[in-house]
Design an enzyme around this catalytic site. Sequence first.
Site, PDB file in Angstrom:
ATOM      1  N   HIS A 188       0.974  -1.486   0.108  1.00 38.90           N
ATOM      2  CA  HIS A 188       0.476  -0.302   0.751  1.00 38.90           C
ATOM      3  C   HIS A 188       0.402   1.335   0.213  1.00 38.90           C
ATOM      4  CE1 HIS A 188      -3.469  -2.543   1.229  1.00 38.90           C
ATOM      5  NE2 HIS A 188      -2.460  -2.444   2.713  1.00 38.90           N
ATOM      6  N   ASP A 189       1.433   1.432   0.694  1.00 34.18           N
ATOM      7  CA  ASP A 189       2.203   2.725   1.097  1.00 34.18           C
ATOM      8  C   ASP A 189       3.781   2.953   0.323  1.00 34.18           C
ATOM      9  OD1 ASP A 189       0.672   3.453   3.619  1.00 34.18           O
ATOM     10  OD2 ASP A 189       2.206   3.140   4.693  1.00 34.18           O
TER      11      ASP A 189
END
Length: 310
Positions: free
Chosen positions: A240-241
């Site tokens: 995600h990040d």
Amino acid sequence: MRKVILDVDTGVDDALAILYGLESKQLEFLGITTVNGNVPLDMVNSNTLKVLQLAGRDDVKVYPGAESPLIREAEHEFMVHGTDGIGNALDDVTLEKELDNQFAPDFIIESARRHRGELTLIMVGPLTNLALALKKEPRLAGWLDEVIVMGGLVSLAGKGNSLPNSEFNIYADAEAARIVFHSGAEVTLVSLDVTHQTFLTIDHIETMKGTKYYNFVKQSTDVFRNFSMQRYNINGCALHDPLTVGFAIDKEFLETEKYFVDVETVSPLGYGQTICDFRNLWKKEPNVNICLNVDGEGFVKHFLETISVD
Ligand code: BDR
Ligand code: CA
């Protein structure tokens, strides 16, 4: 080089995002700001300092931010990130550096004022720090180049990760997200729709054997991979990040389009839901760039190559 501040709630994939951003050598880090999120702020702070120490980057300062959401009670994600937030992978590290004294929202305001039109904020935790900064200095929205946010879901109804239609970063402080989306800043939302197409699998990790971060990546993702195995049947860690940082490095990884997006803050069934008005039923000006497609393979390849250093 692009001037960035990375706002984190470190967190396994936040740690990977920090390493990726630093090793890319394509971003100029003005600093890293921290926020309560995956784990309480004290843990986020020490995890962030430890990851920087692992990378040998004592030149990057860490600015502590909000200890709790704007209004709601804090909720954490120990089940995904482990009891310390990074799968206990850096338990033996003794910290050599301290946090900076400046409060993260003030650092964001000051940096944006100093580098008007040039600063990109990469936000990979709850949006509390930026909301506090915007409340204190509303002109901030116009001083920023862009804001890239990991959060939400727009077309994956029922496939959230905190509530059926809510993603953790937005759910953790929906009031803050609402302020950011309506601030007038140029916001891009890197949502679960695309981040769930970018998994770092155990096979990818094994290709890193012998490189600087192999042990850390393998151990820190252990709890996360077990969790993903149970929920998605994938022995891997959703990036995600890192994908959010990836968009700051290379826009080609994501295809975006601008729509009006709002955040639900009232309904207990939908708290933290990001609602995208694809058909313009509300007749509102588009305010958020959403991600329609991702070059998942290209991105994971770039991520792996970038962090596989000696
Ligand atoms: C987001 O929530 C956190 O658990 C991760 O670090 C990521 O920022 C994914 O929903
Ligand atoms: Ca995060």
